[in-house]
Design a protein around this motif. Sequence first.
Motif, PDB file in Angstrom:
ATOM      1  N   GLN A 113      57.901  20.317 105.014  1.00 45.83           N
ATOM      2  CA  GLN A 113      56.789  21.009 104.361  1.00 45.83           C
ATOM      3  C   GLN A 113      55.415  20.652 104.924  1.00 45.83           C
ATOM      4  OE1 GLN A 113      56.881  20.781  99.987  1.00 45.83           O
ATOM      5  NE2 GLN A 113      58.899  19.820 100.152  1.00 45.83           N
ATOM      6  N   LEU A 114      55.321  19.557 105.655  1.00 46.81           N
ATOM      7  CA  LEU A 114      54.015  18.982 105.951  1.00 46.81           C
ATOM      8  C   LEU A 114      53.134  19.878 106.806  1.00 46.81           C
ATOM      9  CD1 LEU A 114      54.880  15.221 106.539  1.00 46.81           C
ATOM     10  CD2 LEU A 114      54.014  16.322 104.477  1.00 46.81           C
ATOM     11  N   SER A 115      53.701  20.517 107.823  1.00 47.83           N
ATOM     12  CA  SER A 115      52.836  21.301 108.711  1.00 47.83           C
ATOM     13  C   SER A 115      52.211  22.477 107.979  1.00 47.83           C
ATOM     14  CB  SER A 115      53.619  21.781 109.941  1.00 47.83           C
ATOM     15  OG  SER A 115      54.669  22.658 109.572  1.00 47.83           O
ATOM     16  N   GLN A 116      52.981  23.155 107.131  1.00 49.08           N
ATOM     17  CA  GLN A 116      52.419  24.280 106.384  1.00 49.08           C
ATOM     18  C   GLN A 116      51.404  23.814 105.352  1.00 49.08           C
ATOM     19  OE1 GLN A 116      52.530  27.707 106.690  1.00 49.08           O
ATOM     20  NE2 GLN A 116      53.357  27.037 108.660  1.00 49.08           N
ATOM     21  N   ARG A 117      51.706  22.707 104.689  1.00 47.45           N
ATOM     22  CA  ARG A 117      50.754  22.183 103.706  1.00 47.45           C
ATOM     23  C   ARG A 117      49.459  21.746 104.394  1.00 47.45           C
ATOM     24  NH1 ARG A 117      52.464  20.225  98.446  1.00 47.45           N
ATOM     25  NH2 ARG A 117      54.634  20.768  97.973  1.00 47.45           N
ATOM     26  N   ALA A 118      49.583  21.091 105.540  1.00 48.20           N
ATOM     27  CA  ALA A 118      48.388  20.663 106.270  1.00 48.20           C
ATOM     28  C   ALA A 118      47.591  21.857 106.767  1.00 48.20           C
ATOM     29  CB  ALA A 118      48.795  19.774 107.441  1.00 48.20           C
ATOM     30  N   HIS A 175      46.423  15.497  97.139  1.00 45.22           N
ATOM     31  CA  HIS A 175      47.363  14.936  98.109  1.00 45.22           C
ATOM     32  C   HIS A 175      47.035  15.516  99.486  1.00 45.22           C
ATOM     33  CE1 HIS A 175      49.451  14.423  94.288  1.00 45.22           C
ATOM     34  NE2 HIS A 175      50.239  13.522  94.860  1.00 45.22           N
ATOM     35  N   ASP A 176      46.923  14.667 100.494  1.00 47.60           N
ATOM     36  CA  ASP A 176      46.758  15.129 101.874  1.00 47.60           C
ATOM     37  C   ASP A 176      48.096  15.057 102.596  1.00 47.60           C
ATOM     38  OD1 ASP A 176      44.070  15.750 101.784  1.00 47.60           O
ATOM     39  OD2 ASP A 176      43.411  13.760 102.432  1.00 47.60           O
ATOM     40  N   HIS A 177      48.264  15.913 103.612  1.00 47.02           N
ATOM     41  CA  HIS A 177      49.557  15.974 104.292  1.00 47.02           C
ATOM     42  C   HIS A 177      49.467  15.823 105.806  1.00 47.02           C
ATOM     43  CE1 HIS A 177      50.132  17.940 100.360  1.00 47.02           C
ATOM     44  NE2 HIS A 177      51.307  17.320 100.413  1.00 47.02           N
ATOM     45  N   HIS A 178      48.285  15.633 106.316  1.00 42.15           N
ATOM     46  CA  HIS A 178      48.096  15.528 107.760  1.00 42.15           C
ATOM     47  C   HIS A 178      48.369  14.106 108.249  1.00 42.15           C
ATOM     48  CE1 HIS A 178      44.351  13.779 106.442  1.00 42.15           C
ATOM     49  NE2 HIS A 178      43.970  14.920 105.884  1.00 42.15           N
ATOM     50  N   ALA A 226      50.206  12.412 104.318  1.00 37.85           N
ATOM     51  CA  ALA A 226      51.625  12.054 104.259  1.00 37.85           C
ATOM     52  C   ALA A 226      52.278  11.948 105.629  1.00 37.85           C
ATOM     53  CB  ALA A 226      52.377  13.080 103.405  1.00 37.85           C
ATOM     54  N   ALA A 227      51.877  12.792 106.584  1.00 39.89           N
ATOM     55  CA  ALA A 227      52.500  12.739 107.907  1.00 39.89           C
ATOM     56  C   ALA A 227      52.291  11.374 108.550  1.00 39.89           C
ATOM     57  CB  ALA A 227      51.944  13.843 108.807  1.00 39.89           C
ATOM     58  N   GLY A 228      51.094  10.812 108.408  1.00 38.64           N
ATOM     59  CA  GLY A 228      50.829   9.502 108.980  1.00 38.64           C
ATOM     60  C   GLY A 228      51.582   8.393 108.279  1.00 38.64           C
ATOM     61  N   VAL A 229      51.683   8.461 106.947  1.00 38.34           N
ATOM     62  CA  VAL A 229      52.407   7.439 106.196  1.00 38.34           C
ATOM     63  C   VAL A 229      53.886   7.462 106.567  1.00 38.34           C
ATOM     64  CG1 VAL A 229      53.040   6.612 103.905  1.00 38.34           C
ATOM     65  CG2 VAL A 229      50.750   7.549 104.300  1.00 38.34           C
ATOM     66  N   ILE A 230      54.466   8.661 106.603  1.00 40.27           N
ATOM     67  CA  ILE A 230      55.898   8.760 106.926  1.00 40.27           C
ATOM     68  C   ILE A 230      56.151   8.302 108.354  1.00 40.27           C
ATOM     69  CG2 ILE A 230      57.798  10.390 107.245  1.00 40.27           C
ATOM     70  CD1 ILE A 230      56.616  11.983 104.867  1.00 40.27           C
ATOM     71  N   TRP A 231      55.270   8.698 109.273  1.00 40.93           N
ATOM     72  CA  TRP A 231      55.435   8.239 110.660  1.00 40.93           C
ATOM     73  C   TRP A 231      55.457   6.704 110.694  1.00 40.93           C
ATOM     74  CZ3 TRP A 231      52.917   4.877 113.778  1.00 40.93           C
ATOM     75  CH2 TRP A 231      53.354   4.826 115.108  1.00 40.93           C
TER      76      TRP A 231
END
Length: 409
Positions: A100-105, A64-67, A72-77
């Motif tokens: 959670q996204l910034s720490q995961r990224a 899973h990517d989170h950036h 995930a950050a792009g999908v949620i945006w």
Amino acid sequence: MAGNAAVALFDPARHEPLTATPWDETAARAAIRRIAAAAEAAFDPAAAGWKVHPLDDPPAPEAHDHHLYSGAAGVIWALRHLAQQGAIELHTRFDDAISQLSQRAKQAVAQEQHGSASFFLGESGALLLEWISTRQDRTAAALLAVVRGNLRNPVREALWGSPGTLIAATHMAEATGDEDWTRVLQEGMQILLDDMEIDPKLGTWLWEQDLYGGKRRLLGAGHGLVGNVYPAFRAAHVLEAATAATLQERALQTLEATALRDDGCINWHASSDAALAAGRMPLVHDCHGAPGVVCRLASAPRTAAWDALLRGAGELVWRAGPLATKGASLCHGTPGSAMACLKLWRRFDEPSWLARARALAMHTLELVERHRSRYGIGRHSLWTGDLGVACLLWNCIVEDDRFPTLDHF
């Protein structure tokens, strides 16, 4: 669409014929809803995101990517943007995931040689999403620290370096009016200006990128000149006029010196180094080539030189036609080409550019369905997949030329 006159400016093997399906707003709206619903259904709360699609080269089957770029950050945006615009109904808030996204990224690129600050692949894009969602002072302070810490990143390109994190600074300066953001933006652009060098072969200004262990002089929006000067165009209203004007003028000089021209069309190699370009066909991507030049610099001053350069780049994009090799991607696919046409429609106020954008958008709609059938899943990402297509389709419906996460956030 591809013709002999422009063969030297792109590789026909990377492209395919444009669909004959005419623009259909009803079909576009249905596709947006379908893409969004599939993404919402595939969200994994425990992983705070989505499985990486096979076309995005997952490091493991369940990765899973989170950036912001393909995570995930792009999908949620994108989902939140489309919901705010009234294009979809969104049933998931994503608040816990966003926290959670910034720490995961950051953790995912902790060992990356170019640092973890990246707007696209690191923590700053995810932090900006968190601040937009919460408006918390501690998040703004954390983001400011990340941007400041990246000002002298020696990579000197937008994906990892300060030109990317200065995009976050631009959004924060506009959203808050806080002078701290204006100052860091001005400081960052001045550092970039000071770091420019005259290329002895061209006699014009460039940066040397120290990228992935190699040094080169790149031109495009993803890793080179165009991506570096983009904040001088996008944030010209908050920068010192002399800084913005100098960067804009140097960009024009170098793009004119490196332009490949044929029959009214213009494109660029990825590198200014003739030895590196030898034997290679120029790309028609947002990251490298004419679409990225248009998408980043379409707000350039209305001069004859800029008009000719941007129009020639747009004609090349249209002549080359849809990309066949890398999927429906804003970064390196047909959606980026469609966005370039929207930019030129806005600049020149010519209906033909809007019609071209919509024709390319219909092609991307079909490509999404083709890949869903082939892989059995959607490509849940913004810059490389279906959510970028959904944003493009919405732009074509409402006649909006803003590039997702760059021109607005």
